[in-house]
Design an enzyme around this catalytic site. Structure first.
Site, PDB file in Angstrom:
ATOM      1  N   HIS A 441      18.342 -69.828 -16.506  1.00 22.37           N
ATOM      2  CA  HIS A 441      17.288 -70.235 -17.415  1.00 22.37           C
ATOM      3  C   HIS A 441      16.309 -70.891 -16.365  1.00 22.37           C
ATOM      4  CE1 HIS A 441      15.187 -72.468 -20.532  1.00 22.37           C
ATOM      5  NE2 HIS A 441      14.874 -73.215 -19.771  1.00 22.37           N
ATOM      6  N   GLU A 442      16.648 -71.558 -15.429  1.00 25.23           N
ATOM      7  CA  GLU A 442      15.589 -72.337 -14.496  1.00 25.23           C
ATOM      8  C   GLU A 442      15.211 -71.229 -13.580  1.00 25.23           C
ATOM      9  OE1 GLU A 442      14.447 -75.089 -15.341  1.00 25.23           O
ATOM     10  OE2 GLU A 442      16.210 -75.618 -16.759  1.00 25.23           O
ATOM     11  N   HIS A 445      12.063 -69.489 -15.064  1.00 30.18           N
ATOM     12  CA  HIS A 445      11.091 -70.197 -14.838  1.00 30.18           C
ATOM     13  C   HIS A 445      10.435 -70.152 -13.364  1.00 30.18           C
ATOM     14  CE1 HIS A 445      10.743 -72.658 -18.713  1.00 30.18           C
ATOM     15  NE2 HIS A 445      11.986 -73.291 -18.230  1.00 30.18           N
ATOM     16  N   HIS A 448       8.933 -66.839 -12.575  1.00 28.54           N
ATOM     17  CA  HIS A 448       7.607 -66.798 -13.331  1.00 28.54           C
ATOM     18  C   HIS A 448       6.676 -67.529 -12.657  1.00 28.54           C
ATOM     19  CE1 HIS A 448       5.081 -68.078 -17.374  1.00 28.54           C
ATOM     20  NE2 HIS A 448       4.642 -66.521 -16.735  1.00 28.54           N
TER      21      HIS A 448
HETATM   22 ZN   LIG Z   1      13.205 -74.391 -19.495  1.00 32.27          ZN
END
Ligand SMILES: [Zn+2]
Length: 649
Positions: A441-442, A445, A448
């Protein structure tokens, strides 16, 4: 010369240097405003870079305060907040800057590219949302409100951190630690007066361990009670925050904080968000009731809030024969990280190389990121829990990809922070599968932010991305942590090297949506609560009433009255999610949709994955996510893919 900043933060001189930097900036703004002919190149670009450079100076302090928290970092951080808030409030209310932007927008609409036009549009919108166009009296009140709000948010999270660290539960009877995984026990164990004792705390790995495996319901209740009643003084802080937010919204011409919040988001209005949430709530309730019935069947008494983790684990084992402990040896931290790098390499063609540099902690590491053999970015991983680290996991952007005033390319960098079990000389850091998901998940980010090819830093990477779309890339990436093809890249036993057996992968995949409807209800409870309390001004008691009313539909087990979950809801009271917690679900629709496109095409052959890299990752915040998503899929998002992702029929 390195393309990246050297991480440094001198606490002794920080405030003094900050003041000098802000004064220099203020002088430069005054000079820029004197320019006769203001253009994008002569005015907007230097303004942007000034901001970027301030980030470079300030980010190391806020990072340190979160990962190496001490009396000193707290002092400096607390001192710096009013200074920096005052500075940015003044800037965001400077009418001359606002007018200059409007003028440049008018003059250069035909000649600027879409990145530059979006910078102007977002800045103008931002000015209007902060009251730049209002009279002096209103502006000075808004400034007061901002100062007070940021102080309150800081107090809110400091109270929470203090309360978390202040509590410990000491176990001396070995009966009470039966069933607790060995590696967790190692971390809890200590010797005192010739006795072996075990210390459990409210820090995540420790708390979760006892709530999931601890047999003694009384101890679970004590831990749970301590956890959900942390920082009672935050109740009054919430009152004040809500009142200030409501006043601010009205001064800016909005009906309430919800309307103000949505003005810069992808979602349209109050009704559409509540409809979206209530629709999900209705679609999930049936299945959630069935899930609870099954859970109740295996418990010897009526289920209490502090029982669900424990009996869920038992039911999970019974239904899926999943024992998280059996999996942990396959998820040794270093091998997971390397496997994730391999996965990203095969999906997007990016590669990672370890950098040899001294950082803020011996457990922190940095890597350079290459795309097609070209150096693109740097990431910093700090993955293990320690007392001085704030709980949870997050990505924190540091440098942003852009071209500076001289047209030189600046590369991006970011911090990835988690709270995984600490490794010791004799004990490696073995993750739960959930931890693996968190890391993905991290990392979603992170890429991105760092893989952006946008040249204007204010709309590059995660900058300029709407709040309710920010979780799209992170949730997109985390879904892959359940894909067999991906797991096989890194899930190998840390002692034997054996790859996670096929049957265990199958079970893991099946168990993914275990009790998913109950989980959905919980998230919807948080989202609706956040949304409703931001529609007006409420006292501590009224906040409770609103929460209780929502729980009538969302909480299937009666929540004990001592549960003051709201006092620990840092996301909305100390973070940026106020009237925006729904964003997780909102963005999940985008991510589920894009994810299934990639999976249905075959992960490593997927054309959508390549397009995702080119459109979403490279595009950053240069266009609204609605537009980028449409470019990616050639259609709007399909909400049914969210229910599919959660296995809800
Ligand atoms: Zn998040």
């Amino acid at each position: 010369m390195s393309k990246f900043l050297k991480f440094k933060c001198d606490l002794d001189t920080f405030i003094e240097e900050l003041k000098i930097l802000l004064q220099t900036n203020t002088d430069q703004v005054a000079e820029l405003l004197q320019l006769k002919e203001k253009t994008y190149a002569s005015f907007v670009k230097p303004m942007q870079m000034m901001d970027e450079n301030l980030e470079h100076f300030f980010t190391p302090l806020s990072h340190l305060n979160s990962v190496n928290n001490s009396k000193e970092t707290q002092d400096v951080y607390t001192q710096s907040l009013p200074i920096i808030t005052e500075y940015s409030t003044k800037l965001s209310q400077n009418l001359d800057i606002y007018l200059a932007y409007k003028e440049i927008q008018k003059n250069e609409t035909q000649t600027l590219n879409y990145e530059q036009l979006r910078v102007l549009q977002l800045n103008i919108e931002h000015f209007e949302l902060s009251g730049a166009h209002l009279d002096e009296k209103t502006k000075s009140r808004l400034e007061e409100i901002n100062l007070r709000k940021s102080e309150l948010s800081n107090n809110f999270s400091q109270n929470l951190l203090d309360a978390t660290n202040a509590y410990e539960y000491i176990i001396t009877d070995s009966k009470d630690i039966e069933g607790i995984p060995k590696s967790d026990l190692e971390n809890a164990k200590y010797e005192e007066d010739g006795l072996i004792k075990y210390k459990f705390t409210l820090q995540m790995p420790s708390y979760i361990s006892y709530m999931t495996y601890g047999k003694n319901a009384k101890i679970r209740e004590s831990l749970y009670k301590a956890y959900v009643s942390r920082a009672p003084e935050n109740g009054k802080i919430i009152e004040e925050i809500l009142a200030l937010k409501d006043e601010m919204s009205k001064l800016l011409g909005f009906k309430n904080y919800v309307e103000y919040s949505l003005a810069s988001k992808m979602a349209e209005d109050e009704t559409s968000v509540l409809q979206f949430l209530n629709n999900l709530l209705d679609n999930s309730q049936n299945q959630a009731h069935k899930e609870l019935e099954e859970l109740q069947k295996i418990a010897p008494h009526k289920l209490q809030s502090f029982d669900t983790g424990f009996y869920s684990e038992i039911l999970k084992k019974a239904q899926y024969d999943i024992d998280e402990e059996e999996y942990r040896p396959y998820f040794e931290q270093k091998s997971v990280v390397n496997g994730m790098f391999t996965f990203l390499n095969r999906l997007f063609g990016i590669s990672f190389k370890a950098v040899d540099e001294k950082l803020w902690h011996e457990k922190a590491f940095s890597y350079d990121v290459y795309v097609a053999n070209e150096l693109k970015a740097r990431i910093y991983l700090d993955l293990e829990a320690r007392e001085s680290k704030r709980g949870g996991a997050w990505m924190h952007n540091y440098q942003t990809h852009c071209l500076n005033e001289k047209g030189q390319e600046q590369l991006a960098s970011a911090f990835v922070v988690c709270n995984f079990p600490a490794s010791t000389k004799s004990n490696p850091s073995l993750l739960r599968h959930d931890d693996v998901v968190t890391l993905f998940h991290e990392m979603g980010h992170t890429i991105h932010h760092i893989l952006s090819s946008v040249n204007e830093n204010e709309v590059s990477g995660v900058n300029g991305v709407e709040w309710d779309a920010v979780e799209f890339p992170s949730q997109f990436l985390e879904s892959f942590a359940y894909e067999p093809e991906v797991l096989k890249l890194f899930a190998s036993h840390h002692k034997t090297g054996e790859i996670l057996p096929e049957t265990m992968i199958e079970k893991l995949v099946k168990s993914k949506n275990f009790l998913s409807a109950m989980g959905m209800l919980r998230q919807l409870e948080f989202s609706i609560f956040d949304f409703k309390i931001h529609t007006g001004v409420y006292t501590e008691a009224q906040v409770q009433t609103i929460l209780d009313e929502i729980r009538e539909k969302s909480a299937l087990i009666q929540t004990p009255s001592y549960n003051k979950f709201q006092n620990g809801f840092a996301h909305i009271f100390a973070g940026g999610y106020a009237a925006g917690y729904y964003s997780y679900k909102w963005a999940e629709v985008l991510s589920a949709d894009a994810f299934y496109s990639v999976v249905d095409e075959g992960i490593f052959e997927s054309n959508t994955a390549k397009r995702y890299f080119d459109i979403i990752l490279k595009g950053g915040g240069s266009k609204s996510m609605k537009e980028l998503f449409y470019e990616l899929m050639q259609r709007d998002a399909d909400t049914n893919q969210l229910l599919r992702l959660n296995g809800i029929k």
